[in-house]
Scaffold this active site. Structure first.
Site, mmCIF file in Angstrom:
data_model
loop_
_atom_site.group_PDB
_atom_site.id
_atom_site.type_symbol
_atom_site.label_atom_id
_atom_site.label_comp_id
_atom_site.label_asym_id
_atom_site.label_seq_id
_atom_site.Cartn_x
_atom_site.Cartn_y
_atom_site.Cartn_z
ATOM 1 N N ARG A 275 0.713 -1.174 -0.019
ATOM 2 C CA ARG A 275 0.062 -0.042 -0.181
ATOM 3 C C ARG A 275 0.847 1.191 -0.007
ATOM 4 O O ARG A 275 0.443 2.461 -0.885
ATOM 5 C CB ARG A 275 -0.790 0.006 1.311
ATOM 6 C CG ARG A 275 -1.950 0.969 1.407
ATOM 7 C CD ARG A 275 -2.870 0.941 2.712
ATOM 8 N NE ARG A 275 -3.198 -0.215 2.953
ATOM 9 C CZ ARG A 275 -4.196 -0.813 2.679
ATOM 10 N NH1 ARG A 275 -5.105 -0.161 2.063
ATOM 11 N NH2 ARG A 275 -4.516 -1.941 3.128
ATOM 12 N N ARG A 310 -12.977 -1.137 -1.956
ATOM 13 C CA ARG A 310 -12.504 -0.644 -0.714
ATOM 14 C C ARG A 310 -13.596 0.031 -0.072
ATOM 15 O O ARG A 310 -13.952 -0.064 1.254
ATOM 16 C CB ARG A 310 -11.359 0.072 -0.337
ATOM 17 C CG ARG A 310 -10.248 -0.834 -0.861
ATOM 18 C CD ARG A 310 -8.694 -0.030 -0.442
ATOM 19 N NE ARG A 310 -8.434 0.006 0.985
ATOM 20 C CZ ARG A 310 -8.758 1.104 1.679
ATOM 21 N NH1 ARG A 310 -9.046 2.238 0.999
ATOM 22 N NH2 ARG A 310 -8.301 1.026 2.846
ATOM 23 N N CYS A 341 -26.336 -4.255 -8.733
ATOM 24 C CA CYS A 341 -27.323 -4.262 -7.941
ATOM 25 C C CYS A 341 -26.977 -4.514 -6.477
ATOM 26 O O CYS A 341 -27.311 -5.788 -5.889
ATOM 27 C CB CYS A 341 -28.256 -5.283 -8.778
ATOM 28 S SG CYS A 341 -28.552 -4.947 -10.095
HETATM 29 C C1 LIG Z 1 -1.381 -8.080 2.355
HETATM 30 C C2 LIG Z 1 -0.341 -8.384 2.842
HETATM 31 C C3 LIG Z 1 0.944 -7.488 2.617
HETATM 32 C C4 LIG Z 1 0.835 -5.955 2.342
HETATM 33 O O1 LIG Z 1 0.164 -5.279 2.818
HETATM 34 P P1 LIG Z 1 0.009 -3.862 2.646
HETATM 35 O O2 LIG Z 1 -0.835 -3.129 3.386
HETATM 36 O O3 LIG Z 1 -0.223 -3.569 1.080
HETATM 37 O O4 LIG Z 1 1.454 -3.055 3.101
HETATM 38 C C5 LIG Z 1 2.128 -7.764 3.121
HETATM 39 N N1 LIG Z 1 2.261 -9.119 3.507
HETATM 40 C C6 LIG Z 1 1.182 -9.980 3.874
HETATM 41 C C7 LIG Z 1 1.505 -11.571 4.239
HETATM 42 C C8 LIG Z 1 -0.070 -9.641 3.508
HETATM 43 O O5 LIG Z 1 -1.145 -10.317 3.577
#
Ligand SMILES: *Cc1c(COP(=O)(O)O)cnc(C)c1O
Length: 418
Positions: A275, A310, A341
Site C-alpha cells: 500500500r 474498498r 445491484c
Molecule cells: C496484504 C499483505 C501485505 C501487504 O500489505 P500492505 O497493507 O499493502 O502493505 C504484506 N504481507 C502479507 C502477508 C499480506 O497479507
C-alpha cells in the site's frame, strides 16, 4: 502534518488521455512511484541487507512490479500466479518472499523451484513441505496473539488465522534445524493500513526480542527478519502519512540494543509493504453518466465496485476530485454510485462536492494499491484497464479493460463469444 490531494495531470492533459482511453481506467504515476520507492529504501540505508518485497497482491501488474524491481524492491507473493509474475519480471531467490497461508503443495513446489524464501504459516507445514523436500532457507510467521493489539482491518492477532504461537515458534526452529534447514528467518504481519509509526517500532521490538530468545533456546541463528507490510497511507486529507524516517530510526535503535549489543548474528531486514509503495500514486478515472434526485442526491458514474472494492468492503474513504471544478465550492452532498445491484456500490456517501453535471470527469484518489486488484466480475461487470503515466509524460496502456469475450471465456456454451 496533513496531506494535500494532488494530481499528476491537469484537466486538459486528462481530457487528452480520456479521448484515447475511454473511462473508466486506473492510471499510475511512474515518477511518483519511483521517487517514493527510492525514499523508502533511503530511509533504511543503515539496515543490513535491506529489502522491501513489494506485496504483489496490492498491484499485480508486471509493468509496475518491474519498475519497483528497478528500484531495488523484490516481491512478496501469496499465490501461484503471483510467483509466476515475479519470475516473469526477472526476480528470483531471496528477492521473492512467499508469505502464503493454507498453502497447496503445487504453490510450494513453484516457490521452491524459483528458490523464493518460503515463509511457513504453520508448524505442520514443515512435514507437509517435506513431501517435496525442504528448501535450504525457511522462515516462520509469528502470531503474537494477546501480546499485540490489532487494528481494524486485520483484527486482533489471537483471532487471526495467520502464523504460529510463541511456543510453536521455538519448536519450529528446533525442528527445522534437525531437518537440516540451513538458513532461517522470521516474519510477522500484524497490522493493515496502520498510520501510527510507533506501532511498527513496537512490532520490531517484539520481533528482535524474540530473535534473541529463539537463538538462546534453540541455537538457531536468525539470518533475516521480515516486519511485514501494513504501513498505512493518508486516504483522508486530514490524515498524516507515516513518518518512515521515524520508523527507521526507531528500529535502528532497537536493532543496536537487541542484536548488535548482544553480539547476535545480524539479520537482514525485510519489509513486504504494498500500500505505502504504490497506493497514493494510482487514480481511478470515471465519468458521471447519470444524476438522480430521489430521497438523496446521486451521481452515477461509469466505474463500479468491480473496479474499487474498498469503500464497499471497509467503508473506506477515497478522496474525489471533480475535474475542472477543483476550486468550486463543495456546496452539494452526493452519493457517488456505481451500477451494481448492491446498495453498497458507492464510492462516497453524503460527500460534499461541487455541483456535478453529467459528463464531468471524476478522479478517485489512492487506488494504486488494493484497487483494481480486488475487483471481481459479480453482476457481469467488466473491470477497468490500467494505464501508466510515464516519467516523460507519455501514457502507456499496461492492462486493457476486460471484454465480453473475457467474461464468457470460461463458459462451455455454444455461441457465447462476446
Ligand atoms: C496484504 C499483505 C501485505 C501487504 O500489505 P500492505 O497493507 O499493502 O502493505 C504484506 N504481507 C502479507 C502477508 C499480506 O497479507
Amino acid at each position: 502534518m496533513s496531506n494535500i490531494k494532488t494530481l499528476p495531470f491537469d484537466y486538459s492533459k486528462l481530457k487528452d488521455i480520456v479521448r484515447r482511453y475511454p473511462t473508466p481506467f486506473h492510471i499510475y504515476d511512474e515518477k511518483a512511484i519511483r521517487e517514493n520507492a527510492r525514499g523508502f529504501n533511503a530511509a533504511f540505508a543503515w539496515a543490513p541487507g535491506f529489502r522491501n518485497c513489494f506485496a504483489v497482491k496490492a498491484c499485480p501488474n508486471p509493468r509496475i512490479m518491474k519498475i519497483l524491481a528497478e528500484e531495488n524492491m523484490g516481491a512478496d507473493c501469496s499465490s501461484l500466479p503471483e510467483l509466476i509474475l515475479s519470475e516473469a519480471i526477472g526476480l528470483s531467490g531471496d528477492e521473492i518472499f512467499f508469505s502464503s497461508n493454507n498453502t497447496p503443495l503445487e504453490e510450494y513446489r513453484k516457490a521452491k523451484q524459483i528458490e523464493a524464501i518460503i515463509n511457513l504459516d504453520d508448524i505442520t507445514h514443515l512435514d507437509y513441505l517435506e513431501q517435496i523436500g525442504l528448501p535450504d532457507s525457511l522462515s516462520f510467521r509469528y502470531n503474537p496473539g494477546p501480546a499485540k493489539a490489532g487494528n481494524s482491518i486485520i483484527g486482533k492477532p489471537e483471532e487471526a488465522k495467520y502464523g504460529l504461537t510463541r511456543e510453536q515458534m521455538f519448536t519450529a526452529y528446533s525442528q527445522a534445524l534437525e531437518k537440516g534447514v540451513k538458513r532461517l528467518g522470521i516474519h510477522t504481519m500484524v497490522a493493515s493500513n496502520e498510520l501510527n509509526a510507533d506501532y511498527f517500532i513496537e512490532t520490531a521490538a517484539l520481533m528482535l526480542e524474540l530473535i534473541a530468545d529463539i537463538t538462546q533456546k534453540t541455537g538457531a541463528a536468525i539470518e533475516f527478519v521480515n516486519f511485514g507490510g501494513g504501513i498505512g497511507i493518508p486516504y483522508k486529507p486530514e490524515d498524516s502519512p507515516v513518518d518512515i524516517q521515524a520508523v527507521s530510526r526507531g528500529i535502528e535503535k532497537l536493532y543496536t540494543e537487541h542484536i548488535l549489543n548482544k553480539s547476535l548474528k545480524a539479520p537482514s531486514i525485510y519489509f513486504e509493504c504494498g500500500r505505502v509503495i504504490t497506493g497514493p500514486y494510482g487514480y481511478l478515472v470515471t465519468k458521471a453518466i447519470h444524476e438522480k434526485h430521489t430521497y438523496k442526491e446521486y451521481i452515477g458514474v461509469d466505474a463500479s465496485m468491480a473496479d474499487l472494492m474498498r469503500p464497499a468492503i471497509y467503508g473506506a474513504y477515497h478522496h474525489i476530485t471533480v475535474m475542472g471544478k477543483e476550486n468550486a465550492p463543495a456546496e452539494c452532498s452526493y452519493d457517488i454510485v456505481g451500477s451494481l445491484c448492491e446498495n453498497n456500490d458507492k464510492f462516497a456517501i453524503n460527500r460534499a462536492l461541487p455541483s456535478i453535471d453529467t459528463g464531468d470527469i471524476l478522479v478517485i484518489h489512492d487506488t494504486g494499491a488494493h484497487g483494481r486488484a480486488m475487483g471481481f466480475n459479480y453482476n457481469g461487470k467488466l473491470r477497468a484497464g490500467e494505464l501508466l503515466l510515464r516519467e516523460n509524460g507519455e501514457v502507456e496502456e499496461i492492462r486493457r479493460r476486460e471484454t465480453l469475450a473475457d467474461y464468457f471465456s470460461t463458459l462451455n456454451y455454444p455461441g457465447l463469444k462476446g
